[in-house]
Design a protein around this motif. Structure first.
Motif, PDB file in Angstrom:
ATOM      1  N   TYR A 117       0.827  -1.204   0.000  1.00 54.85           N
ATOM      2  CA  TYR A 117       0.000   0.000   0.000  1.00 54.85           C
ATOM      3  C   TYR A 117       0.867   1.261   0.000  1.00 54.85           C
ATOM      4  O   TYR A 117       0.477   2.302  -0.519  1.00 54.85           O
ATOM      5  CB  TYR A 117      -0.915  -0.002   1.220  1.00 54.85           C
ATOM      6  CG  TYR A 117      -1.959   1.087   1.216  1.00 54.85           C
ATOM      7  CD1 TYR A 117      -3.044   1.031   0.352  1.00 54.85           C
ATOM      8  CD2 TYR A 117      -1.848   2.181   2.079  1.00 54.85           C
ATOM      9  CE1 TYR A 117      -4.005   2.026   0.347  1.00 54.85           C
ATOM     10  CE2 TYR A 117      -2.803   3.186   2.071  1.00 54.85           C
ATOM     11  CZ  TYR A 117      -3.874   3.103   1.212  1.00 54.85           C
ATOM     12  OH  TYR A 117      -4.820   4.104   1.211  1.00 54.85           O
ATOM     13  N   ARG A 146       2.744  11.377  -0.301  1.00 57.23           N
ATOM     14  CA  ARG A 146       2.069  11.564  -1.582  1.00 57.23           C
ATOM     15  C   ARG A 146       1.615  13.011  -1.658  1.00 57.23           C
ATOM     16  O   ARG A 146       0.901  13.488  -0.784  1.00 57.23           O
ATOM     17  CB  ARG A 146       0.897  10.582  -1.731  1.00 57.23           C
ATOM     18  CG  ARG A 146       1.370   9.174  -2.076  1.00 57.23           C
ATOM     19  CD  ARG A 146       0.268   8.139  -2.048  1.00 57.23           C
ATOM     20  NE  ARG A 146       0.683   6.889  -2.684  1.00 57.23           N
ATOM     21  CZ  ARG A 146       1.465   5.965  -2.112  1.00 57.23           C
ATOM     22  NH1 ARG A 146       1.893   6.159  -0.878  1.00 57.23           N
ATOM     23  NH2 ARG A 146       1.811   4.876  -2.769  1.00 57.23           N
ATOM     24  N   SER A 180      -0.239  13.449  -9.369  1.00 52.31           N
ATOM     25  CA  SER A 180       0.339  13.366  -8.032  1.00 52.31           C
ATOM     26  C   SER A 180       1.750  12.801  -8.109  1.00 52.31           C
ATOM     27  O   SER A 180       2.181  12.270  -9.142  1.00 52.31           O
ATOM     28  CB  SER A 180      -0.536  12.505  -7.121  1.00 52.31           C
ATOM     29  OG  SER A 180      -0.554  11.160  -7.574  1.00 52.31           O
ATOM     30  N   ASN A 196      -1.144  15.082   0.142  1.00 55.74           N
ATOM     31  CA  ASN A 196      -2.269  14.147   0.085  1.00 55.74           C
ATOM     32  C   ASN A 196      -2.230  13.115   1.206  1.00 55.74           C
ATOM     33  O   ASN A 196      -3.261  12.755   1.771  1.00 55.74           O
ATOM     34  CB  ASN A 196      -2.288  13.395  -1.258  1.00 55.74           C
ATOM     35  CG  ASN A 196      -2.690  14.273  -2.417  1.00 55.74           C
ATOM     36  OD1 ASN A 196      -3.272  15.339  -2.229  1.00 55.74           O
ATOM     37  ND2 ASN A 196      -2.376  13.844  -3.628  1.00 55.74           N
ATOM     38  N   GLU A 197      -1.026  12.618   1.534  1.00 57.41           N
ATOM     39  CA  GLU A 197      -0.943  11.489   2.451  1.00 57.41           C
ATOM     40  C   GLU A 197       0.492  11.329   2.937  1.00 57.41           C
ATOM     41  O   GLU A 197       1.443  11.565   2.190  1.00 57.41           O
ATOM     42  CB  GLU A 197      -1.389  10.209   1.723  1.00 57.41           C
ATOM     43  CG  GLU A 197      -1.385   8.953   2.557  1.00 57.41           C
ATOM     44  CD  GLU A 197      -1.758   7.725   1.738  1.00 57.41           C
ATOM     45  OE1 GLU A 197      -2.536   6.899   2.228  1.00 57.41           O
ATOM     46  OE2 GLU A 197      -1.248   7.593   0.595  1.00 57.41           O
ATOM     47  N   ILE A 238       2.450   8.168   5.114  1.00 52.58           N
ATOM     48  CA  ILE A 238       2.314   6.875   5.791  1.00 52.58           C
ATOM     49  C   ILE A 238       3.687   6.247   5.973  1.00 52.58           C
ATOM     50  O   ILE A 238       4.664   6.660   5.336  1.00 52.58           O
ATOM     51  CB  ILE A 238       1.391   5.901   5.023  1.00 52.58           C
ATOM     52  CG1 ILE A 238       1.927   5.647   3.607  1.00 52.58           C
ATOM     53  CG2 ILE A 238      -0.036   6.402   4.971  1.00 52.58           C
ATOM     54  CD1 ILE A 238       1.135   4.584   2.859  1.00 52.58           C
TER      55      ILE A 238
END
Length: 374
Positions: free
Chosen positions: A39, A223, A255, A295-296, A298
């Motif tokens: 992921y 991201r 992106s 955006n993200e 992780i």
């Protein structure tokens, strides 16, 4: 033949696809399908740019799997009707400073010795290919055959393809009959029998498997979204900044995937210092990222071995292991799934199997011997 696959990252799912393509039936056991290292992965298919000194057998594995990718993508599309986000754009490896350029030239020397595609460029030539690069970069190498795929698109397609074969439970224990693994018991007590069981979890442990020679290597991934308008980048940018590595991978939607730190601090959460360092190094190469939105962010652990090669091998007459792919899991998916499926069918003819044999690590050999005795 019926096969249990424990783990539904890109390796487990690609192996399920390979085995089902050969006419076998599948049960995939995972409490959180597709949410592990796959992921987070950027999906660089970069056997040339990923090359480092002292990893001879790994080079052959990466190149062999990269050559299989176009057919792998075509097969996925033919079977599911959906094509993964696969971009055959090239990769630029960029040096930020003169000292970094020395490291870059060392890389080119190694790539050339291995017959890999690598072309030295002047800074001006690199900027003509990617105008967003900083004006003061020190050098670049074009790896024309290093491409990318979005792992999330592959996982999404395969999870849908196998949705009737998924068991959303934690595999807790391997059940044996004599010396042969015959079934998997989940945390709820359900038992899934199979002719063969494949362990394709990353760092997850299952009772009865024994200790594996793996360690978690965490990576922080960002991201970011480019502003409206032309894409900021069209190629993968892999940078060397103060002898540290950073990469930017452009996606079809505009992106960018920015990564990846390498941490062995046992902390599963995003590290702020690592995130800052990635952003600062990326900004040094591509100043325009300061205009992007976030955006993200992780972090995920990658299962690493001492030599960065995976563990693919038979553990007992009913059990096959396929894990330890480190940061190469996405690139090695076509080859890894093929080798694992071959072993499930008791086909050991591929000479590459010797380079991924788990028994190359004495600790695993000793564990297996003790378990057989007791």
């Amino acid at each position: 033949m019926h096969v249990n696959i424990v783990g539904s990252g890109i390796i487990g799912l690609a192996t399920a696809f390979e085995l089902s393509s050969r006419g076998h039936t599948i049960t995939i056991i995972d409490p959180a399908p597709g949410q592990g290292a796959s992921y987070a992965a950027a999906g660089m298919l970069a056997p040339a740019a990923e090359t480092v000194w002292g990893q001879g057998p790994l080079h052959q594995l990466l190149s062999a799997s990269s050559a299989r990718y176009p057919q792998f993508v075509d097969r996925l599309e033919a079977a599911t009707g959906v094509r993964p986000d696969y971009l055959q754009s090239s990769t630029l490896v960029v040096a930020a400073e003169p000292a970094d350029r020395e490291a870059l030239h060392d890389l080119v020397e190694l790539q050339s010795s291995l017959g890999l595609s690598a072309e030295k460029l002047l800074p001006s030539q690199a900027r003509s290919l990617e105008p967003a690069l900083a004006s003061n970069i020190s050098g670049a190498v074009l790896c024309a055959e290093d491409h990318q795929i979005d792992p999330r698109s592959v996982v999404r397609i395969l999870l849908q393809h196998f949705h009737n074969d998924l068991v959303h439970e934690q595999a807790e224990e391997l059940i044996t009959e004599g010396s042969r693994t015959s079934a998997v018991r989940t945390a709820t007590g359900k038992v899934f029998a199979a002719d063969q069981t494949i362990i394709a979890t990353a760092l997850g442990t299952v009772k009865g498997l024994g200790k594996l020679p793996l360690r978690p290597v965490h990576g922080d991934i960002l991201r970011i979204q480019s502003p409206p308008g032309p894409a900021l980048l069209t190629r993968i940018i892999r940078g060397i900044v103060h002898r540290q590595n950073v990469y930017l991978v452009p996606r079809k939607d505009g992106s960018l995937v920015l990564g990846a730190s390498v941490r062995e601090d046992q902390n599963p959460e995003v590290n702020v210092g690592a995130m800052y360092n990635l952003l600062d190094n990326a900004r040094r190469l591509v100043p325009g990222i300061i205009d992007c939105s976030l955006n993200e962010v992780i972090a995920r652990p990658r299962p690493a071995t001492a030599d960065d090669r995976p563990l693919i091998g038979r553990i007992d007459p009913g059990l096959v292991l396929s894990t330890g792919y480190s940061r190469h899991g996405v690139l090695l998916s076509p080859l890894g799934s093929e080798l694992t499926a071959d072993l499930a069918e008791n086909n050991k003819s591929n000479p590459l199997l010797k380079d991924v044999d788990p028994q190359r690590f004495p600790t695993l050999s000793a564990t297996a011997a003790l378990e057989q005795l007791g």
